[in-house]
Design a protein around this motif. Structure first.
Motif, short mmCIF file in Angstrom:
data_model
loop_
_atom_site.label_atom_id
_atom_site.label_comp_id
_atom_site.label_asym_id
_atom_site.label_seq_id
_atom_site.Cartn_x
_atom_site.Cartn_y
_atom_site.Cartn_z
N TYR A 29 0.86 -1.19 0.00
CA TYR A 29 0.00 0.00 0.00
C TYR A 29 0.89 1.24 0.00
O TYR A 29 2.08 1.17 0.33
N ASP A 30 0.31 2.38 -0.38
CA ASP A 30 1.06 3.63 -0.31
C ASP A 30 0.39 4.67 0.58
O ASP A 30 0.92 5.77 0.76
N SER A 31 -0.77 4.35 1.14
CA SER A 31 -1.40 5.23 2.13
C SER A 31 -2.40 4.40 2.92
O SER A 31 -2.77 3.28 2.53
N CYS A 32 -2.82 4.94 4.04
CA CYS A 32 -3.78 4.23 4.89
C CYS A 32 -4.58 5.26 5.67
O CYS A 32 -4.19 6.42 5.80
N GLY A 33 -5.72 4.82 6.19
CA GLY A 33 -6.55 5.75 6.93
C GLY A 33 -7.68 5.07 7.66
O GLY A 33 -7.99 3.90 7.42
N VAL A 34 -8.30 5.81 8.55
CA VAL A 34 -9.42 5.32 9.34
C VAL A 34 -10.43 6.44 9.50
O VAL A 34 -10.06 7.61 9.63
N ALA A 35 -11.71 6.10 9.46
CA ALA A 35 -12.79 7.04 9.74
C ALA A 35 -13.73 6.39 10.74
O ALA A 35 -14.08 5.21 10.59
N VAL A 36 -14.15 7.16 11.74
CA VAL A 36 -15.03 6.62 12.77
C VAL A 36 -16.16 7.61 13.04
O VAL A 36 -16.06 8.81 12.74
N LEU A 37 -17.23 7.08 13.58
CA LEU A 37 -18.34 7.90 14.03
C LEU A 37 -18.21 8.07 15.53
O LEU A 37 -18.40 7.12 16.30
N ALA A 38 -17.84 9.26 15.96
CA ALA A 38 -17.62 9.54 17.38
C ALA A 38 -18.17 10.92 17.70
O ALA A 38 -17.99 11.88 16.95
N LYS A 39 -18.86 11.02 18.81
CA LYS A 39 -19.45 12.28 19.26
C LYS A 39 -20.35 12.88 18.18
O LYS A 39 -20.34 14.08 17.91
N GLU A 40 -21.12 11.99 17.52
CA GLU A 40 -22.12 12.36 16.53
C GLU A 40 -21.54 13.04 15.29
O GLU A 40 -22.22 13.78 14.59
N ARG A 41 -20.27 12.78 15.02
CA ARG A 41 -19.68 13.29 13.78
C ARG A 41 -18.61 12.32 13.28
O ARG A 41 -18.07 11.51 14.04
N LEU A 42 -18.35 12.41 11.98
CA LEU A 42 -17.33 11.58 11.38
C LEU A 42 -15.96 12.21 11.62
O LEU A 42 -15.76 13.40 11.39
#
Length: 267
Positions: A29-42
């Motif tokens: 891979y050449d990049s990575c990431g994470v997205a979460v739903l926390a405190k009612e926002r992404l």
């Protein structure tokens, strides 16, 4: 080959997402990431370094959540820079990770620009995010089902919405995607190996499937729009298989493991 991990639980799933990405590092891979739903926002963190760097960022931000998606990317459309790394957002309400290539992305991009969607990245994935957002009418599952009917190409996707906690929707066409079954928690991933140590109860999605996971379980609709049952199987995997071990790089590891892989396949 890109990698996907998603989770919906009542515990902090960020460590599960990061561990899943580590198990997918063998793909490159050449990049990575994470997205979460926390405190009612992404919320999102991304890196063009290793997964270890992403984990360090997460530790500094003390990021924690019960719903999220994560990704390792090989750049196809767009340079391997941070703003092109997945997850990709649409108006801060939809987050998408995507393996594969959307062949009609330019056509869809034109349609979405006409609807006042602003494109901030180069990857074809942003088309998916905006398309799902444009079709959202209270049900993320329905929006994704409608969106994938417009997509041409090969893909596996995982999608979350700020409006629907404890829910992740996935779809596959040409690229693999599995559901991991837990107790009061469920997962999506590119393959069962990503979930080793988290669950060994795996359901394999079939071509054209759209699946929703939440706290209670999962549901699947097939390519014809009919609800389908995908059996949950016990899949014995080991995290050791995804580790580099004594080898200098993963290509060398794969070459030396070919005899064992052939034996395991025949058995």
């Amino acid at each position: 080959m890109c990698g996907i991990v998603g989770a919906a639980a009542t515990r902090d799933i960020v460590p599960v997402l990061i561990e899943g990405l580590k198990r997918l590092e063998y793909r490159g891979y050449d990049s990575c990431g994470v997205a979460v739903l926390a405190k009612e926002r992404l919320q999102r963190l991304r890196s063009v370094a290793r997964v270890a760097d992403l984990a360090s960022q997460i530790a500094k931000k003390r990021l924690a959540a019960q719903t999220g998606i994560a990704h390792t990317r090989w750049a196809t459309h767009g340079a391997p820079v941070t703003h092109n790394a997945h997850p990709i957002f649409s108006r801060g309400e939809i987050a998408v990770v995507h393996n594969g290539i959307i062949e009609n992305h330019e056509e869809l991009r034109g349609e979405l620009k006409a609807k006042a969607y602003v494109f901030e990245t180069q990857p074809d994935t942003e088309v998916i995010a905006h398309l799902v957002h444009s079709l959202y009418a209270g049900s993320l599952f329905d929006a994704v089902r409608r969106a994938v009917r417009r997509l041409s190409g090969a893909y596996a996707i995982a999608v979350i919405s700020k409006r629907e906690p404890h829910r992740v929707v996935g779809a596959r066409a040409g690229n693999p995607l599995v559901v991991g079954r837990g107790t009061g928690e469920n997962f999506l991933a590119s393959d069962a190996l990503a979930l080793a140590g988290t669950t060994d109860r795996i359901a394999y999605l079939e071509e054209g499937d759209v699946a929703q996971i939440d706290l209670d379980g999962f549901k699947v609709f097939d390519a014809r729009g009919r609800e389908a049952k995908r059996p949950v199987k016990t899949v014995r995997t080991s995290g050791v298989a995804a580790e580099l071990g004594p080898y200098r790089h993963f290509m060398q590891k794969e070459i030396h493991e070919q005899p064992r892989a052939l034996i395991d396949t025949l058995e």
